[in-house]
Design a protein around this motif. Structure first.
Motif, PDB file in Angstrom:
ATOM      1  N   CYS A  42      -0.545  -1.078   8.752  1.00  0.00           N
ATOM      2  CA  CYS A  42       0.035   0.253   8.805  1.00  0.00           C
ATOM      3  C   CYS A  42       1.280   0.328   7.926  1.00  0.00           C
ATOM      4  CB  CYS A  42       0.372   0.620  10.249  1.00  0.00           C
ATOM      5  SG  CYS A  42       1.170  -0.711  11.195  1.00  0.00           S
ATOM      6  N   THR A  43       1.822   1.523   7.805  1.00  0.00           N
ATOM      7  CA  THR A  43       3.039   1.732   7.017  1.00  0.00           C
ATOM      8  C   THR A  43       4.010   2.621   7.785  1.00  0.00           C
ATOM      9  OG1 THR A  43       2.157   3.702   5.921  1.00  0.00           O
ATOM     10  CG2 THR A  43       1.771   1.596   4.814  1.00  0.00           C
ATOM     11  N   ILE A  44       5.286   2.481   7.465  1.00  0.00           N
ATOM     12  CA  ILE A  44       6.292   3.378   8.021  1.00  0.00           C
ATOM     13  C   ILE A  44       6.006   4.795   7.515  1.00  0.00           C
ATOM     14  CG2 ILE A  44       8.752   3.956   8.075  1.00  0.00           C
ATOM     15  CD1 ILE A  44       8.104   1.386   9.599  1.00  0.00           C
ATOM     16  N   ASP A  87       0.834  -1.205   0.000  1.00  0.00           N
ATOM     17  CA  ASP A  87       0.000   0.000   0.000  1.00  0.00           C
ATOM     18  C   ASP A  87       0.867   1.253   0.000  1.00  0.00           C
ATOM     19  OD1 ASP A  87      -2.342   1.464  -0.002  1.00  0.00           O
ATOM     20  OD2 ASP A  87      -3.249   0.339   1.627  1.00  0.00           O
ATOM     21  N   GLY A  88       1.973   1.207   0.742  1.00  0.00           N
ATOM     22  CA  GLY A  88       2.866   2.356   0.798  1.00  0.00           C
ATOM     23  C   GLY A  88       3.482   2.685  -0.541  1.00  0.00           C
ATOM     24  N   GLU A  89       3.751   1.649  -1.328  1.00  0.00           N
ATOM     25  CA  GLU A  89       4.405   1.853  -2.618  1.00  0.00           C
ATOM     26  C   GLU A  89       3.427   2.365  -3.685  1.00  0.00           C
ATOM     27  OE1 GLU A  89       7.409  -0.441  -5.681  1.00  0.00           O
ATOM     28  OE2 GLU A  89       5.527  -1.318  -5.046  1.00  0.00           O
ATOM     29  N   GLN A  90       2.150   2.436  -3.337  1.00  0.00           N
ATOM     30  CA  GLN A  90       1.160   2.931  -4.300  1.00  0.00           C
ATOM     31  C   GLN A  90       1.142   4.455  -4.395  1.00  0.00           C
ATOM     32  OE1 GLN A  90      -1.785  -0.910  -3.545  1.00  0.00           O
ATOM     33  NE2 GLN A  90      -2.692   1.120  -3.574  1.00  0.00           N
ATOM     34  N   VAL A  91       2.011   5.111  -3.633  1.00  0.00           N
ATOM     35  CA  VAL A  91       2.154   6.564  -3.750  1.00  0.00           C
ATOM     36  C   VAL A  91       2.778   6.872  -5.121  1.00  0.00           C
ATOM     37  CG1 VAL A  91       3.276   8.617  -2.801  1.00  0.00           C
ATOM     38  CG2 VAL A  91       2.455   6.814  -1.260  1.00  0.00           C
ATOM     39  N   ILE A 115       2.851   6.393   4.995  1.00  0.00           N
ATOM     40  CA  ILE A 115       2.721   6.585   3.553  1.00  0.00           C
ATOM     41  C   ILE A 115       1.647   5.663   2.990  1.00  0.00           C
ATOM     42  CG2 ILE A 115       5.108   7.363   3.247  1.00  0.00           C
ATOM     43  CD1 ILE A 115       5.760   4.522   2.278  1.00  0.00           C
ATOM     44  N   GLY A 116       1.112   6.016   1.827  1.00  0.00           N
ATOM     45  CA  GLY A 116       0.103   5.180   1.193  1.00  0.00           C
ATOM     46  C   GLY A 116      -0.766   5.976   0.250  1.00  0.00           C
ATOM     47  N   GLU A 117      -1.782   5.320  -0.292  1.00  0.00           N
ATOM     48  CA  GLU A 117      -2.715   5.949  -1.226  1.00  0.00           C
ATOM     49  C   GLU A 117      -3.255   7.274  -0.681  1.00  0.00           C
ATOM     50  OE1 GLU A 117      -4.218   5.203  -4.170  1.00  0.00           O
ATOM     51  OE2 GLU A 117      -3.624   3.141  -4.613  1.00  0.00           O
ATOM     52  N   ARG A 118      -3.394   8.235  -1.555  1.00  0.00           N
ATOM     53  CA  ARG A 118      -3.978   9.545  -1.242  1.00  0.00           C
ATOM     54  C   ARG A 118      -3.294  10.178  -0.015  1.00  0.00           C
ATOM     55  NH1 ARG A 118      -7.893   5.986  -1.465  1.00  0.00           N
ATOM     56  NH2 ARG A 118      -8.564   6.439   0.662  1.00  0.00           N
ATOM     57  N   ALA A 119      -4.022  10.313   1.087  1.00  0.00           N
ATOM     58  CA  ALA A 119      -3.451  10.942   2.292  1.00  0.00           C
ATOM     59  C   ALA A 119      -2.684   9.953   3.158  1.00  0.00           C
ATOM     60  CB  ALA A 119      -4.564  11.603   3.111  1.00  0.00           C
ATOM     61  N   GLU A 128      14.186   8.022   2.431  1.00  0.00           N
ATOM     62  CA  GLU A 128      15.250   8.173   1.429  1.00  0.00           C
ATOM     63  C   GLU A 128      15.036   7.243   0.233  1.00  0.00           C
ATOM     64  OE1 GLU A 128      18.738   7.437   3.721  1.00  0.00           O
ATOM     65  OE2 GLU A 128      18.469   9.254   4.958  1.00  0.00           O
ATOM     66  N   SER A 129      14.617   5.999   0.498  1.00  0.00           N
ATOM     67  CA  SER A 129      14.427   5.024  -0.584  1.00  0.00           C
ATOM     68  C   SER A 129      13.292   5.431  -1.508  1.00  0.00           C
ATOM     69  CB  SER A 129      14.133   3.635  -0.003  1.00  0.00           C
ATOM     70  OG  SER A 129      15.192   3.188   0.814  1.00  0.00           O
ATOM     71  N   MET A 130      12.229   5.982  -0.935  1.00  0.00           N
ATOM     72  CA  MET A 130      11.058   6.334  -1.729  1.00  0.00           C
ATOM     73  C   MET A 130      11.072   7.784  -2.209  1.00  0.00           C
ATOM     74  SD  MET A 130       7.842   4.361  -0.016  1.00  0.00           S
ATOM     75  CE  MET A 130       7.611   2.605  -0.314  1.00  0.00           C
ATOM     76  N   GLY A 131      12.015   8.564  -1.675  1.00  0.00           N
ATOM     77  CA  GLY A 131      12.064   9.967  -2.074  1.00  0.00           C
ATOM     78  C   GLY A 131      10.888  10.772  -1.567  1.00  0.00           C
ATOM     79  N   ILE A 132      10.358  10.355  -0.413  1.00  0.00           N
ATOM     80  CA  ILE A 132       9.212  11.064   0.177  1.00  0.00           C
ATOM     81  C   ILE A 132       9.691  11.869   1.376  1.00  0.00           C
ATOM     82  CG2 ILE A 132       6.948  10.863   1.262  1.00  0.00           C
ATOM     83  CD1 ILE A 132       6.529   8.276  -0.122  1.00  0.00           C
ATOM     84  N   TYR A 133       9.480  13.161   1.303  1.00  0.00           N
ATOM     85  CA  TYR A 133       9.846  14.067   2.394  1.00  0.00           C
ATOM     86  C   TYR A 133       8.912  13.852   3.578  1.00  0.00           C
ATOM     87  CZ  TYR A 133      10.125  18.651   4.747  1.00  0.00           C
ATOM     88  OH  TYR A 133      10.250  19.667   5.667  1.00  0.00           O
ATOM     89  N   THR A 134       9.468  13.621   4.769  1.00  0.00           N
ATOM     90  CA  THR A 134       8.661  13.483   5.982  1.00  0.00           C
ATOM     91  C   THR A 134       8.547  14.849   6.646  1.00  0.00           C
ATOM     92  OG1 THR A 134       9.473  11.230   6.297  1.00  0.00           O
ATOM     93  CG2 THR A 134       8.479  12.297   8.204  1.00  0.00           C
ATOM     94  N   GLN A 135       7.320  15.329   6.840  1.00  0.00           N
ATOM     95  CA  GLN A 135       7.148  16.678   7.378  1.00  0.00           C
ATOM     96  C   GLN A 135       7.796  16.794   8.760  1.00  0.00           C
ATOM     97  OE1 GLN A 135       4.633  14.471   7.124  1.00  0.00           O
ATOM     98  NE2 GLN A 135       2.961  14.875   8.556  1.00  0.00           N
TER      99      GLN A 135
END
Length: 391
Positions: A228-230, A15-19, A233-237, A275-282
């Motif tokens: 849950c996800t680390i 689910d997390g990788e569906q971003v 992360i996941g679909e939409r929000a 870092e692996s997914m390139g998603i900035y954590t607020q």
């Protein structure tokens, strides 16, 4: 399983990788999967094997790698999906097939153009077929959050008869209020015949910012698995954040619920996934955000310096953060300046601190944040520097 133990089902790799834009290659997935196994998650949802050859390869490779956790593959209620998932999971020490179908009126009427009875039959057959490959079968009732409770209970009874070991009750659209979601889990616990043969699982989305709250209400009312996800992360929000539910249960021992998670690994794994997914954590993200243990208000800083628990309910070390951060800004007080000055080698008396503090405020009004280099400059340009140098 102990009735006080809440299983953690991690779906970061599915689910997390569906971003959008967050595709991981097999090597990256294996690194994260190994860390998740070391973290102590009970189930790793490794992917959706039928969706692509790459996903099949990743699920198969993760199945070979993981030593302790159950490895799970997602499917629709389609025979070929289930057959392919079973093939991908054949090397897993503890394989699980996760199959299901939409159960809300919206899904039945508009997505499937079907009837309640037909959907129930398809659900039963899918679980029965999955059961012919593996012992551990999880059923998801997609959009359960908006599904009528009486019908949902009938679907749950049917799939338990077919052999389901876990019942996933997703709030797929993140619509439910915590009280509503908790009441839904309670209703199923009290009204599904044979419920003692299965574990109820919470899979909550964060469209209204309620995923974590809903998951906690779910386990309070009898669910014993959280999906849950680390970093959430996941679909939409996004999905329920693993680090949040783990620490909520740990910080509220009166709930008498806990997980097998080694919490001191949380921050490091959060960084790895980001870092692996390139998603900035607020920065203000609970538990793992850069500011989760940072203090810039003078009142807060003074309290934390005197006794950490004054403003921190979690010891940073418990989640893998080295120490609290005392951030110097124009809002910081003398206690914070003295604390940071001591860290870089200056032991200031009260009179010396008063002298330096005035210069510090002038400096801080021109900058968002004062660094260690700035502290050296402020002190070296002050009248007290000669006194400090001669000590």
């Amino acid at each position: 399983m102990s009735n006080t133990n809440v299983q953690i089902f991690d779906t970061t790799l599915r689910d997390g990788e569906q971003v959008p834009g967050c595709k991981l290659n097999t090597e990256q997935k294996l690194i994260i999967a190994e860390k998740l196994d070391q973290l102590g998650v009970d189930v790793i949802e490794a992917g959706f094997p039928v969706s692509s050859p790459g996903d099949f390869k990743s699920v198969e490779a993760i199945s070979k790698l993981v030593k302790n956790a159950t490895v799970c593959g997602l499917t629709r209620s389609v025979e070929n999906d289930i057959k392919v998932a079973a093939e991908a999971l054949k090397y897993a020490k503890k394989p699980r097939i996760h199959t299901g179908i939409g159960t809300s009126e919206s899904h039945i009427k508009y997505k499937f153009r079907s009837t309640q009875e037909d959907i129930m039959e398809r659900a039963y057959k899918a679980v029965k077929y999955a059961k012919s490959f593996v012992e551990d079968v999880e059923f998801y009732a997609e959009d359960a959050g908006r599904t009528d409770n009486e019908y949902l209970a009938r679907v749950c009874e049917a799939v338990i008869k077919a052999g389901a070991t876990v019942l996933n009750i997703p709030d797929t659209t993140g619509y439910c209020l915590p009280s509503e979601y908790g009441a839904k889990i309670k209703y199923l616990m009290e009204n599904v015949k044979g419920i003692e043969k299965a574990i109820i699982s919470c899979h909550c989305h964060n469209d209204l910012g309620l995923a974590t709250a809903n998951s906690i209400e779910g386990v309070i009312n009898g669910a014993r698995q959280i999906e849950c996800t680390i970093n959430g992360i996941g679909e939409r929000a996004g999905n329920t954040a693993l680090e949040e539910v783990v620490m909520i249960l740990r910080q509220h021992p009166h709930l008498n619920l806990d997980t097998n998670i080694k919490s001191e690994m949380l921050y490091g794994l959060s960084q790895l996934v980001s870092e692996s997914m390139g998603i900035y954590t607020q920065p203000n993200k609970a538990i793992v955000g850069a500011n989760a243990f940072a203090h810039s208000s003078g009142i807060h800083q003074d309290g934390v310096i005197k006794k950490r628990e004054t403003y921190e309910i979690i010891d940073p070390k418990d989640v893998g953060v080295t120490e609290s951060a005392i951030v110097l800004t124009a809002r910081s007080g003398r206690a914070a300046l003295a604390y940071r000055a001591k860290k870089v080698g200056y032991e200031l008396t009260k009179l010396q601190l008063d002298e330096v503090y005035a210069s510090f405020l002038d400096f801080a009004d021109k900058k968002k944040e004062i660094s260690d280099d700035d502290i050296h400059q402020i002190i070296e340009e002050s009248k007290v520097y000669n006194e400090l140098s001669s000590q």
